[in-house]
Design a protein around this motif. Structure first.
Motif, PDB file in Angstrom:
ATOM      1  N   ASP A 665       0.833  -1.259  -0.135  1.00  0.00           N
ATOM      2  CA  ASP A 665      -0.025  -0.121  -0.093  1.00  0.00           C
ATOM      3  C   ASP A 665       0.820   1.202   0.082  1.00  0.00           C
ATOM      4  O   ASP A 665       0.508   2.296  -0.562  1.00  0.00           O
ATOM      5  N   VAL A 666       2.008   1.193   0.575  1.00  0.00           N
ATOM      6  CA  VAL A 666       3.016   2.351   0.801  1.00  0.00           C
ATOM      7  C   VAL A 666       4.132   1.991   0.437  1.00  0.00           C
ATOM      8  O   VAL A 666       4.749   0.921   1.115  1.00  0.00           O
ATOM      9  N   ILE A 667       5.194   2.612  -0.119  1.00  0.00           N
ATOM     10  CA  ILE A 667       6.478   2.280  -0.440  1.00  0.00           C
ATOM     11  C   ILE A 667       7.351   3.442  -0.214  1.00  0.00           C
ATOM     12  O   ILE A 667       6.958   4.752  -0.771  1.00  0.00           O
ATOM     13  N   CYS A 668       8.217   3.541   0.907  1.00  0.00           N
ATOM     14  CA  CYS A 668       8.990   4.844   1.004  1.00  0.00           C
ATOM     15  C   CYS A 668      10.332   4.586   0.216  1.00  0.00           C
ATOM     16  O   CYS A 668      11.045   3.527   0.664  1.00  0.00           O
ATOM     17  N   MET A 669      11.049   5.691  -0.253  1.00  0.00           N
ATOM     18  CA  MET A 669      12.244   5.547  -1.042  1.00  0.00           C
ATOM     19  C   MET A 669      13.141   6.949  -0.661  1.00  0.00           C
ATOM     20  O   MET A 669      12.817   7.691  -1.337  1.00  0.00           O
ATOM     21  N   GLY A 670      13.633   6.843   0.510  1.00  0.00           N
ATOM     22  CA  GLY A 670      14.052   8.005   0.942  1.00  0.00           C
ATOM     23  C   GLY A 670      15.719   7.891   0.621  1.00  0.00           C
ATOM     24  O   GLY A 670      16.429   7.128   1.117  1.00  0.00           O
ATOM     25  N   ASP A 671      16.175   8.920  -0.347  1.00  0.00           N
ATOM     26  CA  ASP A 671      17.481   9.179  -0.448  1.00  0.00           C
ATOM     27  C   ASP A 671      17.989   8.040  -1.223  1.00  0.00           C
ATOM     28  O   ASP A 671      19.098   7.672  -0.730  1.00  0.00           O
ATOM     29  N   VAL A 672      17.413   7.217  -2.126  1.00  0.00           N
ATOM     30  CA  VAL A 672      17.786   6.045  -2.644  1.00  0.00           C
ATOM     31  C   VAL A 672      17.719   6.403  -4.247  1.00  0.00           C
ATOM     32  O   VAL A 672      18.788   5.737  -4.878  1.00  0.00           O
ATOM     33  N   LEU A 673      16.992   6.934  -5.020  1.00  0.00           N
ATOM     34  CA  LEU A 673      16.850   6.959  -6.327  1.00  0.00           C
ATOM     35  C   LEU A 673      18.255   7.363  -6.881  1.00  0.00           C
ATOM     36  O   LEU A 673      18.498   7.209  -8.018  1.00  0.00           O
ATOM     37  N   VAL A 680      14.578   4.330 -14.226  1.00  0.00           N
ATOM     38  CA  VAL A 680      13.413   4.234 -14.961  1.00  0.00           C
ATOM     39  C   VAL A 680      12.938   2.829 -14.434  1.00  0.00           C
ATOM     40  O   VAL A 680      11.729   2.481 -14.288  1.00  0.00           O
ATOM     41  N   ILE A 681      13.695   1.717 -14.671  1.00  0.00           N
ATOM     42  CA  ILE A 681      13.372   0.436 -14.251  1.00  0.00           C
ATOM     43  C   ILE A 681      12.758   0.647 -12.750  1.00  0.00           C
ATOM     44  O   ILE A 681      11.943  -0.115 -12.311  1.00  0.00           O
ATOM     45  N   ALA A 682      13.456   1.109 -11.721  1.00  0.00           N
ATOM     46  CA  ALA A 682      13.180   1.299 -10.296  1.00  0.00           C
ATOM     47  C   ALA A 682      11.722   1.776 -10.292  1.00  0.00           C
ATOM     48  O   ALA A 682      10.850   1.232  -9.761  1.00  0.00           O
ATOM     49  N   ILE A 683      11.400   3.143 -11.082  1.00  0.00           N
ATOM     50  CA  ILE A 683       9.877   3.503 -10.934  1.00  0.00           C
ATOM     51  C   ILE A 683       8.996   2.478 -11.681  1.00  0.00           C
ATOM     52  O   ILE A 683       8.029   2.171 -11.168  1.00  0.00           O
ATOM     53  N   GLU A 684       9.289   1.769 -12.614  1.00  0.00           N
ATOM     54  CA  GLU A 684       8.394   0.767 -13.363  1.00  0.00           C
ATOM     55  C   GLU A 684       8.239  -0.385 -12.300  1.00  0.00           C
ATOM     56  O   GLU A 684       7.189  -0.610 -12.208  1.00  0.00           O
ATOM     57  N   LYS A 685       9.279  -0.596 -11.392  1.00  0.00           N
ATOM     58  CA  LYS A 685       9.112  -1.672 -10.572  1.00  0.00           C
ATOM     59  C   LYS A 685       8.275  -1.437  -9.353  1.00  0.00           C
ATOM     60  O   LYS A 685       7.273  -2.104  -8.803  1.00  0.00           O
ATOM     61  N   LEU A 686       8.312  -0.175  -8.861  1.00  0.00           N
ATOM     62  CA  LEU A 686       7.445   0.501  -7.775  1.00  0.00           C
ATOM     63  C   LEU A 686       6.022   0.454  -8.323  1.00  0.00           C
ATOM     64  O   LEU A 686       5.076  -0.108  -7.616  1.00  0.00           O
ATOM     65  N   ASN A 687       5.705   0.669  -9.628  1.00  0.00           N
ATOM     66  CA  ASN A 687       4.314   0.696 -10.275  1.00  0.00           C
ATOM     67  C   ASN A 687       3.886  -0.807  -9.833  1.00  0.00           C
ATOM     68  O   ASN A 687       2.682  -1.009  -9.689  1.00  0.00           O
ATOM     69  N   GLY A 688       4.745  -1.719 -10.337  1.00  0.00           N
ATOM     70  CA  GLY A 688       4.474  -3.140 -10.363  1.00  0.00           C
ATOM     71  C   GLY A 688       3.949  -3.738  -9.168  1.00  0.00           C
ATOM     72  O   GLY A 688       3.394  -4.784  -9.053  1.00  0.00           O
ATOM     73  N   ILE A 689       4.549  -3.209  -7.949  1.00  0.00           N
ATOM     74  CA  ILE A 689       4.259  -3.867  -6.691  1.00  0.00           C
ATOM     75  C   ILE A 689       3.432  -2.958  -5.651  1.00  0.00           C
ATOM     76  O   ILE A 689       3.196  -3.473  -4.698  1.00  0.00           O
ATOM     77  N   LEU A 690       3.184  -2.075  -6.324  1.00  0.00           N
ATOM     78  CA  LEU A 690       2.062  -1.152  -5.439  1.00  0.00           C
ATOM     79  C   LEU A 690       0.370  -1.729  -5.795  1.00  0.00           C
ATOM     80  O   LEU A 690       0.214  -2.073  -6.934  1.00  0.00           O
ATOM     81  N   VAL A 691      -0.397  -1.653  -4.954  1.00  0.00           N
ATOM     82  CA  VAL A 691      -1.568  -1.796  -5.159  1.00  0.00           C
ATOM     83  C   VAL A 691      -2.297  -0.485  -5.883  1.00  0.00           C
ATOM     84  O   VAL A 691      -1.550   0.393  -6.004  1.00  0.00           O
ATOM     85  N   GLU A 692      -3.281  -1.064  -6.623  1.00  0.00           N
ATOM     86  CA  GLU A 692      -3.969   0.120  -7.150  1.00  0.00           C
ATOM     87  C   GLU A 692      -4.327   1.397  -6.381  1.00  0.00           C
ATOM     88  O   GLU A 692      -4.514   1.186  -4.901  1.00  0.00           O
ATOM     89  N   GLN A 693      -4.051   2.798  -6.672  1.00  0.00           N
ATOM     90  CA  GLN A 693      -3.975   3.740  -5.743  1.00  0.00           C
ATOM     91  C   GLN A 693      -3.084   3.934  -4.717  1.00  0.00           C
ATOM     92  O   GLN A 693      -3.046   4.511  -3.679  1.00  0.00           O
ATOM     93  N   GLY A 694      -1.781   2.904  -4.696  1.00  0.00           N
ATOM     94  CA  GLY A 694      -1.110   2.819  -3.774  1.00  0.00           C
ATOM     95  C   GLY A 694      -0.168   4.106  -3.723  1.00  0.00           C
ATOM     96  O   GLY A 694      -0.275   4.771  -4.814  1.00  0.00           O
ATOM     97  N   ILE A 695       0.462   4.460  -2.501  1.00  0.00           N
ATOM     98  CA  ILE A 695       1.197   5.556  -2.368  1.00  0.00           C
ATOM     99  C   ILE A 695       2.788   5.366  -2.386  1.00  0.00           C
ATOM    100  O   ILE A 695       3.252   4.483  -1.735  1.00  0.00           O
ATOM    101  N   VAL A 696       3.620   6.373  -2.999  1.00  0.00           N
ATOM    102  CA  VAL A 696       4.989   6.358  -3.072  1.00  0.00           C
ATOM    103  C   VAL A 696       5.608   7.444  -2.608  1.00  0.00           C
ATOM    104  O   VAL A 696       5.011   8.661  -2.954  1.00  0.00           O
TER     105      VAL A 696
END
Length: 770
Positions: A665-673, A680-696
């Motif tokens: 439901d929530v993914i935090c990526m603090g000072d990682v990107l 690009v692959i990292a953001i695509e991967k975030l999309n793939g493991i978040l639920v619909e309407q999930g928050i990053v």
């Protein structure tokens, strides 16, 4: 198939066969085979397993091609080629060797003479060189046998560095044609060595040969030379000393190689003068006329600052070159031009002006467009000659009617501010030529020649300071040159520019293997150079990175990224962590609480992932808020520390590599990107493991932040060597939107100066790779 080949016949109908063995030689084979067209009876190519177009190109050049299974034995392959040859004489070339076309008739006549005189082979000169667009940069010169009679008793011996010899236990009867026939070899240029991995290949075969013949001095020498090719000079020395113990003193050619190579190795800083002098004295007893021995002695003295003595030895060496008859592969001979450069530098240091003029004139007669020599010549003459005399002197070397000659002198006269000389030469130009000169100046403005001249006699610290200065002036290429040169001049530069209590005070520079990235990781468009920094001055520097960081800027994405990153970056990050990262920062608890409360305004879900766990502060707050937490960090030490501290499981893995099945439901990526090689692959991967309407939630440095705009190049983030990407809000928001996210909130970070914090919601499912 043989239309392009004319049969070579003389009065007694002698025929010449060309033999070559190959493996993946598509770059060289055509030039080799066609260099002696017109005098051959046949071309024989024995291929040992090419996977490129070598065989095809050989056949197109008129060769008969035979396959031979490689058995780690060059002699076996060569002798197989000889067995297929029908000619009376054989020319055996390596695929990366050739004869200049104009020497074909010379070779034809030499074969005729050798056959009439009942000799069995012809000695030619072999020149190893590095190709250059307008000249051959000679590496070494020696004599060799590449032409011999096709007799059953003449065959190659030795699995590697094979030699042609008679099986009748006697030397071959030879015709010495080393002054009239030359074979050129490019195989030991740096590019070819790396392409074929010659050093590694040769050593493997040589150690097998050493097992078969443990007291063979020749094998010891070849092992040493293979190590030297790979810059392993200290490792080479024991093999050369062993070779000297086993050698038959009648083998003078091999003794030359041993002494020359020993002295070359001992010129390195790890050997003192007395050690080298002992070998030098032995070498001079063996042959006092050899220029190489004096050359190495001079270079060692030069390195030690004994300039007057160095001049004496180098001048002696140069005086011997013209009359010495080489019968071994000379490294010093290949460095003849460099030797004059070194001698000129010594004259400058010792202020011997008349000697500087002599050497510069000599070098300009060899190459009149040698900018450095012309610069130093005019710079020396201007102190004791009037401009009209300098003008007349220069135009004995240059041509008043040649535009390029006039432009070259103008450029130097202007650089040195010799106004009267400048005006004298300018008066020779037509109006059109003056326009051409302006264009010529612009092309030379940032040339390597200019940088090298400016760097002359500068210390490592001076170069470092100039690197900093030119970065501020936005002359990025020049800044890069001086920053790199500062470490080349002194690998222990850190000890001179950093206080003794600095974490990197004892850093010792060496070149790391890196990827050279020119295209933007977000859009794959070509980028331009942006800025350069010496990252060793930052406490965040990590061994394994090169300390000079070049940043690139993509105008399309408004994104900044590192041009140079280590090839093994994942391993480096896996094993690194800073002291401050290992100690939890309790001040972050309240800041992280504010962040999680903002997140809870947009989602009620309970599955929480943090990528890049730091010291566990965010995960601790998430646990307090009742989340089911998962943590990922590439650093082993951090993963273990946080796991032990919070008593939860932490995945120690690169986020880009892990296969995640669960949704969050929530993914935090603090000072990682900013640390990721492929955001690009990292953001695509975030999309793939978040639920619909999930928050990053993402925090990352923003090079367009208020803080960065104010402090400019003093922003410490530029020197954090682990950072690979610097986003602007525009580049990050474009990336998120293109991968199925909408921006909910943007804030200036209260955690770190110059960073931004973005909350985004997944609104569309994104298919990886699209």
């Amino acid at each position: 198939m043989f239309n392009s080949i004319s049969v070579y016949q003389k009065e007694n109908n002698m025929l010449l066969s060309l033999c070559v063995i190959t493996k993946n030689e598509e770059k060289n084979i055509k030039k080799c085979l066609e260099s002696v067209n017109g005098i051959l009876f046949e071309k024989i190519v024995v291929d040992t397993g090419s996977t490129d177009r070598t065989v095809e190109l050989a056949k197109n050049s008129g060769a008969k091609v035979y396959d031979f299974k490689w058995i780690d034995d060059f002699s076996a392959a060569r002798n197989y080629a000889i067995s297929k040859a029908k000619g009376d004489w054989i020319l055996f070339l390596d695929a990366d060797e050739y004869i200049e076309p104009e020497q074909s008739l010379v070779l034809k006549n030499l074969v005729s003479i050798a056959d009439n005189e009942k000799t069995e082979c012809i000695i030619s000169k072999l020149i190893n060189y590095t190709p250059h667009p307008d000249r051959k940069i000679i590496q070494s010169v020696t004599n060799t046998i590449r032409v011999f009679k096709n007799l059953k008793n003449i065959r190659y011996v030795g699995a590697i560095h094979e030699v042609i010899q008679s099986n009748q236990n006697r030397p071959l009867y030879s015709l010495d044609a080393s002054e009239s026939l030359t074979v050129y070899h490019t195989g030991y240029s740096r590019e070819e060595i790396e392409r074929k991995d010659k050093s590694k290949r040769n050593l493997s075969l040589l150690f097998k040969e050493l097992e078969r013949r443990p007291n063979n001095s020749t094998t010891y020498v070849y092992i040493a030379e293979s190590l030297m090719l790979n810059q392993k000079f200290e490792e080479a020395v024991p093999y050369l000393i062993q070779a000297k113990e086993f050698i038959n003193n009648k083998n003078k050619t091999l003794l030359y190689k041993i002494y020359s190579n020993l002295l070359s190795c001992m010129c390195r800083p790890t050997y003192d003068l007395e050690t080298l002098k002992k070998e030098y004295n032995d070498a001079v007893v063996f042959d006092r006329d050899c220029p190489d021995f004096d050359y190495y002695m001079g270079i060692k003295l030069y390195q030690l600052g004994k300039y007057d003595q160095a001049i004496d030895y180098i001048e002696i060496s140069l005086s011997k070159f013209s009359s010495y008859d080489y019968n071994f592969e000379s490294l010093a001979l290949s460095r003849l031009n460099t030797l004059y450069d070194e001698l000129r530098n010594l004259y400058i240091i010792t202020e011997k002006n008349h000697k500087i003029v002599e050497v510069c004139v000599l070098l300009l007669k060899l190459e009149k467009y040698d900018y450095k020599s012309l610069y130093l010549l005019i710079n020396t003459l201007k102190d004791f000659e009037v401009s009209i005399n300098i003008y007349n002197f220069l135009f004995k070397i240059y041509n008043e009617n040649t535009l390029k000659d006039k432009l070259y002198i103008l450029r130097v006269a202007e650089s040195l501010r010799v106004k009267e000389l400048y005006n004298l030469v300018l008066a020779l130009l037509t109006e059109e030529e003056k326009t051409n000169y302006i264009q010529f100046k612009e092309q030379k403005e940032n040339s390597l020649e200019e940088y090298q001249l400016e760097a002359q006699n500068l210390t490592a610290v001076d170069c470092f300071l100039r690197g900093e200065f030119y970065n501020k002036k936005k002359n990025i290429n020049k800044s890069l040159f001086f920053h790199n040169l500062s470490f080349e001049k002194n690998p222990q530069l850190a000890q001179e520019i950093l206080p003794i209590d600095h974490a990197n005070h004892n850093y010792n520079y060496h070149v790391e293997k890196e990827a050279d990235i020119k295209k933007c990781p977000l859009c794959e468009k070509e980028a331009k150079v942006y800025s350069v920094y010496n990252a060793v001055t930052s406490i965040d520097f990590v061994n394994g990175f090169n300390p000079v960081r070049l940043w690139m800027y993509c105008e399309v994405c408004e994104h900044i990224f590192a041009n140079n990153i280590p090839l093994e970056i994942s391993n480096l990050l896996n094993n690194s962590s800073s002291v401050y990262e290992r100690s939890p920062n309790l001040n972050l608890i309240h800041l992280n609480d504010e962040i999680i409360n903002r997140i809870k305004q947009y989602t009620k879900g309970s599955n929480f992932m943090e990528i890049g766990i730091g010291s566990g502060e965010m995960l601790a707050v998430a646990l307090e808020h009742g989340y089911n937490v998962t943590g990922i960090d590439i650093r082993k030490s951090l993963a273990k520390n946080v796991s032990d501290l919070l008593e939860i499981e932490i995945n120690c893995v690169d986020f880009l590599d892990i296969d995640i099945k669960e949704e969050y439901d929530v993914i935090c990526m603090g000072d990682v990107l900013e640390h990721l090689t492929n955001p690009v692959i990292a953001i695509e991967k975030l999309n793939g493991i978040l639920v619909e309407q999930g928050i990053v939630w993402i925090s990352t440095p923003n090079f367009n932040s208020a803080f960065s705009r104010i402090v400019k190049e003093d922003d410490p983030m530029w020197k954090v060597i682990e950072h690979i990407n610097y986003f602007s809000y525009d580049s990050l928001s474009k990336l998120l939107k293109s991968k199925g996210f909408e921006i909910l909130d943007y804030r200036t970070s209260r955690r770190y100066n110059g960073s931004m914090e973005v909350l985004a919601r997944k609104v569309n499912k994104h298919v990886m790779g699209k």
